[in-house]
Design a protein around this motif. Structure first.
Motif, short mmCIF file in Angstrom:
data_model
loop_
_atom_site.label_atom_id
_atom_site.label_comp_id
_atom_site.label_asym_id
_atom_site.label_seq_id
_atom_site.Cartn_x
_atom_site.Cartn_y
_atom_site.Cartn_z
N TRP A 1 0.82 -1.21 0.00
CA TRP A 1 0.00 0.00 0.00
C TRP A 1 0.86 1.26 0.00
N ALA A 2 2.07 1.20 0.59
CA ALA A 2 2.97 2.34 0.51
C ALA A 2 3.43 2.55 -0.94
N ALA A 3 3.75 1.46 -1.62
CA ALA A 3 4.17 1.57 -3.02
C ALA A 3 3.02 2.06 -3.89
N ALA A 4 1.81 1.60 -3.60
CA ALA A 4 0.65 2.05 -4.37
C ALA A 4 0.42 3.54 -4.17
N ARG A 5 0.55 4.03 -2.94
CA ARG A 5 0.37 5.46 -2.68
C ARG A 5 1.43 6.28 -3.40
N ALA A 6 2.65 5.76 -3.45
CA ALA A 6 3.74 6.51 -4.08
C ALA A 6 3.55 6.66 -5.59
N ALA A 7 2.86 5.71 -6.20
CA ALA A 7 2.67 5.73 -7.66
C ALA A 7 1.22 5.93 -8.05
N LEU A 8 0.42 6.49 -7.16
CA LEU A 8 -1.03 6.51 -7.35
C LEU A 8 -1.45 7.45 -8.47
N PRO A 9 -2.18 6.94 -9.46
CA PRO A 9 -2.74 7.82 -10.50
C PRO A 9 -3.82 8.72 -9.91
N ALA A 10 -4.09 9.81 -10.58
CA ALA A 10 -5.06 10.78 -10.07
C ALA A 10 -6.47 10.23 -10.01
N ASN A 11 -6.78 9.22 -10.83
CA ASN A 11 -8.15 8.68 -10.88
C ASN A 11 -8.32 7.42 -10.05
N VAL A 12 -7.36 7.12 -9.15
CA VAL A 12 -7.45 5.95 -8.29
C VAL A 12 -7.43 6.40 -6.83
N VAL A 13 -8.38 5.87 -6.05
CA VAL A 13 -8.48 6.17 -4.62
C VAL A 13 -8.25 4.88 -3.84
N LEU A 14 -7.36 4.92 -2.87
CA LEU A 14 -7.12 3.77 -2.00
C LEU A 14 -7.98 3.91 -0.75
N ALA A 15 -8.88 2.96 -0.55
CA ALA A 15 -9.80 3.00 0.60
C ALA A 15 -9.17 2.27 1.76
N THR A 16 -8.09 2.84 2.31
CA THR A 16 -7.31 2.18 3.35
C THR A 16 -7.64 2.66 4.76
N GLN A 17 -8.57 3.58 4.88
CA GLN A 17 -8.97 4.09 6.19
C GLN A 17 -10.48 3.99 6.36
N PRO A 18 -10.96 3.63 7.56
CA PRO A 18 -12.41 3.61 7.78
C PRO A 18 -12.95 5.02 7.99
N GLU A 19 -13.01 5.75 6.89
CA GLU A 19 -13.52 7.12 6.92
C GLU A 19 -14.18 7.41 5.58
N PRO A 20 -15.14 8.32 5.56
CA PRO A 20 -15.88 8.57 4.31
C PRO A 20 -14.99 9.07 3.19
N ILE A 21 -15.30 8.59 1.99
CA ILE A 21 -14.67 9.06 0.75
C ILE A 21 -15.78 9.71 -0.07
#
Length: 249
Positions: free
Chosen positions: A98-118
């Motif tokens: 998930w750290a690698a995914a965040r580092a290379a994250l495209p603008a149109n991709v959201v990682l739902a890694t926290q229990p909080e509203p998106i």
């Protein structure tokens, strides 16, 4: 109207060790290209968002190349938006993933890694329940009962795990309560884990895997095209085919 595609259990990187050798490469390729087929169904159905309810990857340690390929595929389908939830196979214990995914994250991709509203757009709140471990042993959707969202906003739950005493891993635990949608005031609960498409109630569905590989789930892989007319309205849910392999053939 908010319209989206609900999918889960892509299991990118699955090795298919029990399959004939001549099939393994084709099956692995199908796991990658299913992202393209999900995007095609979203565009055909007029959906702007794709929810992946866990197990996008088969393990917590996919290769860097595999991760880059998946993110590049999602990025290539902008402006479609992807919301990716950690499942039990790629749980939050996979810090490097998930750290690698965040580092290379495209603008149109959201990682739902926290229990909080998106909030993908005005008037829409996605409430994710990311898997903390392979077997959390508790109902990770419980927080949705107390989640504050804007007045009049659609509330969409996103979760991965067993419900009604079944699981793909055979855990047999009632982890997610069957009436979570009602308890939490959800307009829709998008579930992953069970590889066959299944309706729990009018607002809660397992999408099924977009590519099938188990005998007990007959037919091609599928996803769900979901339309929400407004808060409180019953979801309009339609199955769409996404698989390139069919166990009936």
């Amino acid at each position: 109207m908010f319209r989206f595609v609900h999918s889960s259990d892509l299991h990118i990187g699955k090795r298919f060790g029990t399959m004939p050798e001549e099939l393994r490469g084709r099956l692995r390729d199908a796991r990658h290209t299913v992202l393209d087929r999900l995007a095609a169904q979203a565009r055909a159905g007029g959906a702007g968002t794709i929810l992946l309810a866990g197990d996008c990857f088969d393990t917590e340690t996919p290769s860097p190349a595999m991760l880059r390929q998946a993110l590049a595929a999602m990025a290539g389908h902008a402006p479609l938006r992807w919301v990716v939830l950690p499942g039990n196979h790629d749980s939050l214990l996979a810090d490097e993933l998930w750290a690698a995914a965040r580092a290379a994250l495209p603008a149109n991709v959201v990682l739902a890694t926290q229990p909080e509203p998106i909030e993908p757009e005005a008037g829409v709140a996605i409430l994710p329940a990311p898997c903390t471990t392979r077997r959390p042993g508790r109902d990770l959707t419980d927080w949705m009962d107390r989640a504050a969202t804007a007045e009049g906003a659609l509330r969409i739950g996103l979760a991965h795990g067993a419900i009604q005493s079944f699981s793909e891993d055979g855990v047999g635990l009632d982890v997610i309560v069957p009436d979570r949608a009602q308890r939490s005031g959800l307009d829709y609960l998008a579930l992953g884990d069970w590889h066959g498409q299944m309706q729990i109630n009018s607002r809660s569905w397992y999408s099924g895997a977009p590519e099938q590989d188990r005998f007990k789930h007959e037919g091609p892989g599928r996803a769900l095209l979901v339309s929400l007319a407004g808060p409180g309205a019953v979801p309009d849910v339609a199955a769409v085919e996404t698989g390139s392999f069919d166990r009936r053939m």
